[in-house]
Motif scaffolding. Structure first.
Motif, short mmCIF file in Angstrom:
data_model
loop_
_atom_site.label_atom_id
_atom_site.label_comp_id
_atom_site.label_asym_id
_atom_site.label_seq_id
_atom_site.Cartn_x
_atom_site.Cartn_y
_atom_site.Cartn_z
N PHE A 45 -17.73 1.60 30.26
CA PHE A 45 -18.29 0.33 29.81
C PHE A 45 -19.78 0.49 29.55
N ILE A 46 -20.18 0.33 28.28
CA ILE A 46 -21.62 0.38 27.97
C ILE A 46 -22.15 -1.03 28.18
N THR A 47 -23.01 -1.19 29.19
CA THR A 47 -23.40 -2.54 29.58
C THR A 47 -24.81 -2.92 29.12
N LYS A 48 -25.60 -1.91 28.73
CA LYS A 48 -26.96 -2.23 28.29
C LYS A 48 -27.43 -1.16 27.30
N ILE A 49 -28.04 -1.60 26.20
CA ILE A 49 -28.68 -0.65 25.28
C ILE A 49 -30.04 -1.25 24.93
N SER A 58 -17.19 1.43 23.58
CA SER A 58 -17.30 2.83 24.02
C SER A 58 -16.67 3.80 23.02
N ASP A 59 -15.77 3.35 22.17
CA ASP A 59 -15.21 4.30 21.19
C ASP A 59 -16.05 4.36 19.90
N LYS A 60 -17.15 3.59 19.85
CA LYS A 60 -18.01 3.60 18.65
C LYS A 60 -19.40 4.15 18.96
N ASN A 61 -19.71 4.27 20.24
CA ASN A 61 -21.01 4.81 20.65
C ASN A 61 -20.77 6.24 21.14
N VAL A 62 -21.58 7.18 20.67
CA VAL A 62 -21.34 8.60 21.01
C VAL A 62 -21.33 8.82 22.53
N ALA A 63 -22.14 8.04 23.26
CA ALA A 63 -22.18 8.19 24.72
C ALA A 63 -20.83 7.82 25.33
N GLY A 64 -20.19 6.81 24.74
CA GLY A 64 -18.88 6.37 25.22
C GLY A 64 -17.79 7.36 24.85
N VAL A 65 -17.86 7.89 23.63
CA VAL A 65 -16.80 8.79 23.16
C VAL A 65 -16.74 10.06 24.02
N SER A 66 -17.91 10.64 24.31
CA SER A 66 -17.90 11.86 25.14
C SER A 66 -17.44 11.52 26.57
N ALA A 67 -17.89 10.37 27.07
CA ALA A 67 -17.50 9.96 28.43
C ALA A 67 -15.99 9.72 28.52
N SER A 102 -24.58 13.76 25.34
CA SER A 102 -24.64 14.70 26.47
C SER A 102 -25.09 14.00 27.76
N GLY A 103 -25.95 12.99 27.61
CA GLY A 103 -26.47 12.30 28.80
C GLY A 103 -25.36 11.64 29.60
N SER A 104 -24.42 10.96 28.90
CA SER A 104 -23.36 10.24 29.63
C SER A 104 -22.48 11.22 30.40
N VAL A 105 -22.12 12.35 29.77
CA VAL A 105 -21.20 13.26 30.48
C VAL A 105 -21.92 14.07 31.56
N ALA A 125 -19.24 16.67 25.40
CA ALA A 125 -20.30 16.03 24.62
C ALA A 125 -20.07 16.22 23.11
N MET A 126 -19.46 17.34 22.75
CA MET A 126 -19.19 17.60 21.31
C MET A 126 -18.29 16.54 20.69
N LYS A 127 -17.42 15.95 21.52
CA LYS A 127 -16.52 14.89 21.00
C LYS A 127 -17.35 13.69 20.54
N GLY A 128 -18.41 13.38 21.30
CA GLY A 128 -19.28 12.28 20.92
C GLY A 128 -20.11 12.63 19.70
#
Ligand SMILES: Nc1ncnc2c1ncn2[C@@H]1O[C@H](COP(=O)(O)OP(=O)(O)OP(=O)(O)O)[C@@H](O)[C@H]1O
Ligand SMILES: N[C@@H](CCO)C(=O)O
Length: 307
Positions: A45-49, A58-67, A102-105, A125-128
């Motif tokens: 859950f991306i709760t703040k940007i 999360s499936d549209k933000n690279v941080a969410g996709v890698s996570a 990379s930061g999220s994972v 991270a490459m997935k994101g």
């Protein structure tokens, strides 16, 4: 085990002129901050940007996709909230998407008790990163996760080599405030290149790596040229030729497009030279209507870290 972690996820320079999709290095003075926190509810859950307008899904933000890729593998019986404090402008050429992917994972791996190696973290991270650029490449991710200079030997399977970082090497970055999407900058590249150019390029990559190992600044200078990508992409960056010449005429060892652009990087020996190069690069854009920012940074050998 911790329930929350705050990290600094640095900006990175990919390609480093001769090493399209394989070489990269990590910066110290600019990067995003992120917080990851365990939640009872499963999922990401991306709760703040803060900083830039980016998708929360999360499936549209690279941080969410890698996570999502990491938790699909790890199957924890809890989930994670992610907060992103973005300092690196998306489409800047200094690894904005990579810092998030990379930061999220990195953070989730720490909260899980570090079950994954740095290479495995890079793989997730490459997935994101693929969401932003349309292709799985790790030349921004690897220097962020491993620190210093890295070379991506292959992506399938992923193999990352950590290269030595000469201590007195400094980077200067100038970021003209226009956006170039990596996917677009990749789409304009030809599908094939003359063999003679390929020979020049791989000789430069080998020489560059040797120069890092031997602290040979003269060789490093001769190796920092790109006959494959720069001739095509430089047309997308206003005053590229002038900025590059200004850097080289003021003592830079080399200069070129940072990642997919529009940022332009230079490498110099010593901070005083790097600052002189910064001034010369700034002078070029100062006489135009283009807004820009500059950074001078030592090479960051830590990579992403907890703060
Ligand atoms: N968390 C995120 N951070 C940055 N960009 C993101 C994020 N999530 C999705 N994106 C999308 O990714 C794109 C930016 O990535 P892109 O690879 O084009 O730029 P960059 O990372 O700055 O460049 P480079 O890889 O050349 O350094 C934008 O379209 C942006 O909306
Ligand atoms: N190697 C990549 C880096 C940007 O993601 C490119 O130049 O397209």
């Amino acid at each position: 085990m911790k329930n929350e972690i705050k990290i600094f996820s640095p900006a990175t320079v990919a390609n480093v002129s001769c090493g399209f999709d394989v070489l990269g290095f990590c910066l110290e003075t600019i990067g995003d901050e992120m917080i990851a926190r365990k939640t009872d509810k499963k999922g990401i859950f991306i709760t703040k940007i803060e900083g830039f307008n980016l998708p929360y899904e999360s499936d549209k933000n690279v941080a969410g996709v890698s996570a999502l890729a990491m938790i699909a593998d790890a199957q924890p019986d809890f989930g994670f909230e992610i907060e992103i404090y973005k300092k690196i402008k998306p489409g800047s050429g200094i690894g904005s998407s990579s810092a998030s992917a990379s930061g999220s994972v990195f953070a989730i791996n720490e909260l899980l008790g570090r079950p994954y190696s740095k290479t495995q973290v890079t793989d997730f991270a490459m997935k994101g990163e693929a969401l932003a650029s349309g292709s799985e490449h790790a030349d921004n991710l690897a220097p962020g996760i491993f620190g210093g200079f890295t070379l991506v030997k292959s992506t399938f399977p992923l193999e990352v080599l950590q290269l030595p970082t000469p201590k007195d090497l400094y980077a200067t970055i100038i970021h003209p405030q226009i956006e170039i999407k990596t996917a677009d900058a990749r789409a304009i590249l030809p599908k094939s290149f003359p063999l003679k150019d390929a020979i020049t390029q791989w000789a430069n990559v080998g020489s560059f790596v040797h120069a890092l190992h031997t602290n040979d600044y003269e060789l490093l200078k001769r190796a920092l040229q790109d006959v494959i990508v720069e001739p095509h992409r430089s047309q997308l960056i206003p005053y590229f030729k002038e900025v590059k010449s200004a850097a080289l005429n003021n003592g830079a060892l080399g200069a070129g497009i940072s990642g997919a652009g529009p940022s332009i990087y230079a490498l110099s020996k010593g901070i005083e030279n790097a600052k002189k190069v910064e001034k010369a690069m700034r002078n070029v854009y100062s006489n135009t209507a283009i807004a820009f920012e500059t950074y001078v940074s030592q090479i960051n050998t830590d990579g992403i870290k907890e703060i």
